[in-house]
Design an enzyme around this catalytic site. Structure first.
Site, PDB file in Angstrom:
ATOM      1  N   ASP A  13       0.871  -1.176   0.000  1.00  0.00           N
ATOM      2  CA  ASP A  13       0.000   0.000   0.000  1.00  0.00           C
ATOM      3  C   ASP A  13       0.904   1.221   0.000  1.00  0.00           C
ATOM      4  O   ASP A  13       2.119   1.109   0.205  1.00  0.00           O
ATOM      5  CB  ASP A  13      -0.918  -0.015   1.225  1.00  0.00           C
ATOM      6  CG  ASP A  13      -2.146   0.867   1.083  1.00  0.00           C
ATOM      7  OD1 ASP A  13      -2.085   1.859   0.324  1.00  0.00           O
ATOM      8  OD2 ASP A  13      -3.173   0.580   1.729  1.00  0.00           O
ATOM      9  N   HIS A  14       0.333   2.377  -0.247  1.00  0.00           N
ATOM     10  CA  HIS A  14       1.104   3.611  -0.326  1.00  0.00           C
ATOM     11  C   HIS A  14       1.185   4.282   1.047  1.00  0.00           C
ATOM     12  O   HIS A  14       0.173   4.809   1.535  1.00  0.00           O
ATOM     13  CB  HIS A  14       0.457   4.583  -1.310  1.00  0.00           C
ATOM     14  CG  HIS A  14       0.379   4.079  -2.715  1.00  0.00           C
ATOM     15  ND1 HIS A  14      -0.710   4.309  -3.532  1.00  0.00           N
ATOM     16  CD2 HIS A  14       1.249   3.349  -3.452  1.00  0.00           C
ATOM     17  CE1 HIS A  14      -0.508   3.750  -4.711  1.00  0.00           C
ATOM     18  NE2 HIS A  14       0.678   3.155  -4.687  1.00  0.00           N
ATOM     19  N   VAL A  42      -4.827   3.945   1.812  1.00  0.00           N
ATOM     20  CA  VAL A  42      -5.909   2.954   1.722  1.00  0.00           C
ATOM     21  C   VAL A  42      -6.006   2.429   0.284  1.00  0.00           C
ATOM     22  O   VAL A  42      -7.063   2.436  -0.337  1.00  0.00           O
ATOM     23  CB  VAL A  42      -7.259   3.526   2.213  1.00  0.00           C
ATOM     24  CG1 VAL A  42      -8.222   2.388   2.544  1.00  0.00           C
ATOM     25  CG2 VAL A  42      -7.090   4.403   3.436  1.00  0.00           C
ATOM     26  N   HIS A  43      -4.873   1.974  -0.232  1.00  0.00           N
ATOM     27  CA  HIS A  43      -4.788   1.434  -1.592  1.00  0.00           C
ATOM     28  C   HIS A  43      -4.283  -0.005  -1.572  1.00  0.00           C
ATOM     29  O   HIS A  43      -3.604  -0.450  -2.496  1.00  0.00           O
ATOM     30  CB  HIS A  43      -3.848   2.294  -2.434  1.00  0.00           C
ATOM     31  CG  HIS A  43      -4.353   3.675  -2.695  1.00  0.00           C
ATOM     32  ND1 HIS A  43      -3.518   4.722  -3.048  1.00  0.00           N
ATOM     33  CD2 HIS A  43      -5.605   4.185  -2.659  1.00  0.00           C
ATOM     34  CE1 HIS A  43      -4.248   5.822  -3.205  1.00  0.00           C
ATOM     35  NE2 HIS A  43      -5.511   5.521  -2.979  1.00  0.00           N
ATOM     36  N   LEU A  44      -4.606  -0.745  -0.536  1.00  0.00           N
ATOM     37  CA  LEU A  44      -4.061  -2.082  -0.335  1.00  0.00           C
ATOM     38  C   LEU A  44      -4.278  -2.962  -1.563  1.00  0.00           C
ATOM     39  O   LEU A  44      -5.379  -3.045  -2.103  1.00  0.00           O
ATOM     40  CB  LEU A  44      -4.722  -2.697   0.899  1.00  0.00           C
ATOM     41  CG  LEU A  44      -4.057  -3.882   1.566  1.00  0.00           C
ATOM     42  CD1 LEU A  44      -4.424  -3.889   3.044  1.00  0.00           C
ATOM     43  CD2 LEU A  44      -4.476  -5.187   0.941  1.00  0.00           C
TER      44      LEU A  44
END
Length: 501
Positions: free
Chosen positions: A295-296, A439-441
């Site tokens: 994730d970022h 929240v880019h899992l």
């Protein structure tokens, strides 16, 4: 249709009505495939989710999101919101709708998933209101894509882009063109300030607006899937928490990069040690389920500017600079302008993020109970490279603030002070106290053929029949851009892969 238990038989059961799941279910049903779409949350499109400017449903405790507790790094906890409603996270997020760049697909090197392979699906999903006539874009897809303009362009946006130009960064007016990284407006899944999610774009009334009506589609909501029905190596459907049993020739799990690995693990599919610790019998050992995802990592810098507030319908994420930290020409850093305060009277922000992190996370269920949340450990900034690049992103953001005239030197407003910016150790201390997640899992059930791969290039789960995964879980790593557009693309591609069923 929530409340009573039921039994049914379908051609395909799609678990999860998020961006990929709604896209897949809508496309299948339009072809006459008897499809059940199963969503744990509400199977309505609440009016409060329609304004693209609203992020109210992402707040911890809101009924429309799963607020997962997570460890970001040692000593730093956070709450991770994931959509719990028709449309999934794409129905409650900030509206950022940027494609993964060609370099991501080249790096993943999955057969059938090159940039040229997936470009027709990116084009098919969209009606790009500015660039639809360009060869790399679509103009007749169900999902509107636009960029802030006119009254929906915030007063902060042009000064931000002008500051990027002053500092010598390339202009990138179309971030979905697959070109080199630069500064430009952020594409959004919106039209006239109203959200166009996969639910409203791909599903028929009463949920969305797709035409003609899709008679073979049944939507079940209000109860999570408890387990996959696994019989001698074949998945034959699902059982939901209210006792409903839905049988299908093909089951596709599209419950998101948290929900999908959790369901696989509850069904006995995953790492043996994780399953046994949770009290789940091992049905198919796949070590990569819930492991190796990314994730970022991100932080926010506040800015104070004497400019009018944005229009109430203006999207928060207005413009972004994507840039190379020195080793990645495709752009491994992002500085993103959030032109709307997170709270009334507060400042606007720029977000700084590492877009191609080395650090990898772990997800593990703790119980077979679907109501028990999984354990999430992001393991952010464990690598020297990630820490170096996060510092670089913050320093670039600080330069942009100064160039735009928004810098408040010495002001204690939560941003790093000059003495922190100039010292790696002090800046790391600042970062660790403010670290958050984009929240880019992605990548928790990744594609490939190696020992940790979970699905093959046709999205079939290794070692099982009748089961596929179709969401950002399958991406080998998080894309260099937020994955919302790529999630819809995966749903489009999955529909074609299932065409023969």
């Amino acid at each position: 249709m929530a409340g009573e238990s039921r039994t049914g038989t379908y051609d395909v059961v799609v678990v999860g009505a998020g961006s990929a799941g709604c896209t897949l279910a809508g496309r299948l049903a339009a072809r006459g495939v008897r499809t059940a779409l199963v969503e744990a949350g509400a199977v309505v499109v609440p009016p409060e989710t329609m304004p693209i400017a609203s992020l109210a449903a992402t707040a911890p405790g809101h009924v429309l999101n799963w607020a997962y507790r997570a460890t970001l790094c040692q000593g730093r906890e956070s709450t991770v919101p994931r959509g719990r409603v028709l449309g999934g996270s794409g129905a409650i997020n900030g509206g950022y709708f940027v494609r993964a760049p060609p370099a991501d697909f080249a790096g993943w090197a999955v057969p059938g998933w090159s940039y040229d392979d997936v470009l027709p699906y990116y084009r098919r999903l969209e009606n790009d209101l500015e660039f639809g006539a360009e060869p790399v874009h679509g103009r007749s897809g169900p999902l509107r894509v636009s960029r802030p303009a006119g009254h929906l362009r915030a007063p902060l946006t042009d000064p931000f882009l002008e500051a990027c130009a002053t500092l010598g960064y390339r202009a990138e007016p179309d971030k979905n063109a697959g070109g080199p990284p630069g500064a430009g407006p952020v594409p959004t899944n919106a039209e006239d300030g109203q959200r166009v999610s996969a639910a409203t774009a791909y599903l028929p009334p009463p949920w969305g607006r797709a035409e003609p009506p899709l008679h073979p589609l049944t939507v079940h909501g209000g109860h999570p899937v408890e387990e996959l029905l696994l019989d001698r190596g074949r998945v034959r459907g699902v059982r939901t928490a209210d006792g409903s049993v839905l049988h299908a020739a093909e089951t596709v799990v599209a419950a998101g990069a948290v929900g999908t690995p959790a369901l696989l693990q509850r069904s006995g599919i995953g790492p043996e040690d994780t399953l046994r610790a949770a009290g789940v019998a091992v049905r198919r050992e796949l070590p990569g389920v819930g492991r190796g995802w990314s994730d970022h990592p991100s932080v926010y810098l506040p800015l104070r500017a004497a400019l009018p507030d944005p229009h109430p319908d203006a999207v928060a994420a207005q413009a972004a600079l994507h840039l190379d930290s020195g080793t990645d020409p495709a752009g491994d850093l992002e500085v993103l302008l959030f032109a709307r305060p997170f709270a009334p009277g507060g400042p606007a922000h720029v977000m700084c993020a590492v877009q191609r992190p080395d650090s990898r996370g772990l997800l593990a269920i703790t119980s077979p109970d679907p109501a028990a949340p999984p354990r999430l450990d992001f393991r952010y900034l464990r690598s020297t490279s990630d820490r170096h690049r996060m510092r670089a992103a913050v320093r670039v953001a600080a330069e942009i603030l100064r160039a735009a005239g928004w810098d408040r030197a010495g002001a204690d407003d939560g941003g790093p002070q000059g003495w922190e910016l100039g010292n790696d150790t002090r800046l790391d201390e600042w970062l660790y106290t403010r670290l958050t997640t984009s929240v880019h899992l992605s990548g928790s059930a990744a594609m490939g053929n190696g020992p940790d791969a979970v699905v093959d290039p046709e999205l079939r789960v290794h070692g099982l029949t009748g089961l596929r995964v179709a969401d950002t879980s399958v991406l080998p790593s998080v894309p260099r851009r937020g994955p919302a557009a790529t999630a819809v693309m995966i749903g489009e591609r999955a529909a074609d892969l299932l065409r023969a069923c």
